[in-house]
Design a protein around this motif. Sequence first.
Motif, PDB file in Angstrom:
ATOM      1  N   GLU A 124      59.990  37.680  49.342  1.00 25.98           N
ATOM      2  CA  GLU A 124      58.574  37.306  49.244  1.00 25.98           C
ATOM      3  C   GLU A 124      57.782  38.336  48.431  1.00 25.98           C
ATOM      4  O   GLU A 124      56.857  37.978  47.703  1.00 25.98           O
ATOM      5  N   VAL A 125      58.184  39.604  48.569  1.00 27.43           N
ATOM      6  CA  VAL A 125      57.520  40.668  47.802  1.00 27.43           C
ATOM      7  C   VAL A 125      57.669  40.390  46.298  1.00 27.43           C
ATOM      8  O   VAL A 125      56.714  40.520  45.531  1.00 27.43           O
ATOM      9  N   VAL A 126      58.866  39.986  45.915  1.00 30.37           N
ATOM     10  CA  VAL A 126      59.117  39.687  44.497  1.00 30.37           C
ATOM     11  C   VAL A 126      58.141  38.605  44.026  1.00 30.37           C
ATOM     12  O   VAL A 126      57.524  38.728  42.959  1.00 30.37           O
ATOM     13  N   ASP A 127      57.964  37.568  44.846  1.00 31.18           N
ATOM     14  CA  ASP A 127      57.036  36.481  44.474  1.00 31.18           C
ATOM     15  C   ASP A 127      55.592  36.961  44.407  1.00 31.18           C
ATOM     16  O   ASP A 127      54.856  36.642  43.472  1.00 31.18           O
ATOM     17  N   ILE A 128      55.189  37.733  45.423  1.00 31.17           N
ATOM     18  CA  ILE A 128      53.794  38.218  45.455  1.00 31.17           C
ATOM     19  C   ILE A 128      53.513  39.071  44.211  1.00 31.17           C
ATOM     20  O   ILE A 128      52.496  38.901  43.541  1.00 31.17           O
ATOM     21  N   LEU A 129      54.452  39.966  43.897  1.00 32.81           N
ATOM     22  CA  LEU A 129      54.230  40.853  42.743  1.00 32.81           C
ATOM     23  C   LEU A 129      54.205  40.054  41.440  1.00 32.81           C
ATOM     24  O   LEU A 129      53.423  40.366  40.540  1.00 32.81           O
ATOM     25  N   ALA A 130      55.037  39.020  41.361  1.00 34.78           N
ATOM     26  CA  ALA A 130      55.038  38.181  40.151  1.00 34.78           C
ATOM     27  C   ALA A 130      53.665  37.523  39.984  1.00 34.78           C
ATOM     28  O   ALA A 130      53.094  37.507  38.892  1.00 34.78           O
ATOM     29  N   LYS A 131      53.117  37.026  41.088  1.00 39.35           N
ATOM     30  CA  LYS A 131      51.780  36.399  41.042  1.00 39.35           C
ATOM     31  C   LYS A 131      50.711  37.398  40.633  1.00 39.35           C
ATOM     32  O   LYS A 131      49.716  37.050  40.019  1.00 39.35           O
ATOM     33  N   LYS A 132      50.937  38.663  41.000  1.00 39.37           N
ATOM     34  CA  LYS A 132      49.954  39.693  40.648  1.00 39.37           C
ATOM     35  C   LYS A 132      50.253  40.313  39.286  1.00 39.37           C
ATOM     36  O   LYS A 132      49.661  41.330  38.927  1.00 39.37           O
ATOM     37  N   LYS A 133      51.189  39.706  38.581  1.00 40.61           N
ATOM     38  CA  LYS A 133      51.563  40.142  37.221  1.00 40.61           C
ATOM     39  C   LYS A 133      52.086  41.581  37.171  1.00 40.61           C
ATOM     40  O   LYS A 133      51.835  42.327  36.227  1.00 40.61           O
ATOM     41  N   VAL A 134      52.760  41.974  38.238  1.00 39.55           N
ATOM     42  CA  VAL A 134      53.396  43.297  38.235  1.00 39.55           C
ATOM     43  C   VAL A 134      54.845  43.099  37.817  1.00 39.55           C
ATOM     44  O   VAL A 134      55.537  42.242  38.366  1.00 39.55           O
TER      45      VAL A 134
END
Length: 436
Positions: free
Chosen positions: A288-298
């Motif tokens: 889920e962290v991977v998804d959240i960071l992708a959404k935050k453009k990290v």
Amino acid sequence: MEKNGFVDVSSILSGCYTGEKVRIRGWLDNMRSSGGIHFFLVRDGTGIIQCTMKKGKVDNEKFEEARKLTQESTLELTGTVQEDRRAPGGYEIRIEDMNIIHLAEEGYPIAKKYHGPEFLLDHRHLWIRSEKMQKILRVRAKFLEAAREWFQLNGYTEFHSPTLITAACEGGSTLFTVKYFNTEAYLSQSWQLYAEAAIASLGKIYTVAPSFRAEKSRTRRHLTEYWHLEAEAAWCDLECIMKVQEDLLAHVFNALSERVPRELESLGRPPEELARMMPPFERISYDEVVDILAKKKVKFNWGDDLGWTEEQKLTEEFDKPFFVTHFPTGVKAFYHKPDPARQSVTLSADLLAPEGYGEITGGGQRIDDLEELLRRIEEEGLNPKDYEWYIDLRRYGSVPHSGFGLGVERVIAWLCKLNHIRDAIAFPRLINRVYP
Ligand code: 4AD
Ligand code: MG
């Protein structure tokens, strides 16, 4: 509380001696004179109180002697306690007698003006007397007091492991090497491997001890010597060890709110905020962290380790601590148990603090199977010879077990809203500093 006829400033400030004659002793934090009155601020290690000396109310000789007092001189004072709203803390002592114990040298290095951080670190032996450091150190002490209390109430036994060791727990890159007679040893990064041996003796255990990391990077959250609060429990799985951390922190937050509310408030952390941050803590998986960071453009790929930048971004999504679970096997130390349902991830959990602070604990379930441990040691390129005794633990009475380690200064920095971890400890050890 009375000691040899002296009372603590803290009990005067809590109203226990109003109208009474008392004796106190302490350090002169500040002094000014106006007309026929000397105003002293006296600090005794429990609090700070205003004391006034009026011409005519003490021997003239003493009144004149007081003029030569310097900052940080030590004194014994006798006087009567009065409630006074104008005084800091609401009370003052009207001095009737004074005894100078030590007249400090002129030119106390820490003047009442702005000093840069390096200057204050060089003068740390004096700076720890400052109001801010007093508060932080008190919160820190109360934090550990409450944590120990929780462990004792919950059937944990305190256990101590060696500091001089030969087998790395958290990887070779942050090991300090020390000369050990004709050979080499390392400074411990964690008590964990020894704790895993000790659970077969004591069941549920904890420790509070220094850990050492040769951190080569200068960051605001790394010390080279830090205090590590660790726990290990037999018959405990990943969920169980997360619950241990939640219960422990709930107890600690309550205790701090009750025991050091004023300190917390003045450090910018009103106790109500701790009440709001009470467990349960949300659990999110590494996936889920991977998804959240992708959404935050990290920029962050599955298999990367979480660094401070990523953690800071992630903490924007939460307003209380949260667990990140199931880290990839590749980013965690060899002892983490791969998830039987999915070998590419481990039964691990880090607890992250909100407000940009990030990781405050790391832990999870340990490998309990001999073959699996040998395989992971080999995969990590470690020498099984170095871990012989540790491997033995899987031969004689292996049990499912878990544990965690909490960075005391990380938590204190977060609770006290500090900009840098160095202020969470009296004498910080940093890449460029082992003095004073
Ligand atoms: O995540 P770490 O490396 O985990 C361990 O050492 C485990 N063996 C602990 C265990 O399961 N018994 O370190 C644990 C915690 C981190 O979450 C962090 O809070 C703190 O120790 N820490 C540091 N604190 C200050 N300075 C450093 N250089 C730190 N390195 C880790
Ligand atoms: Mg960690």
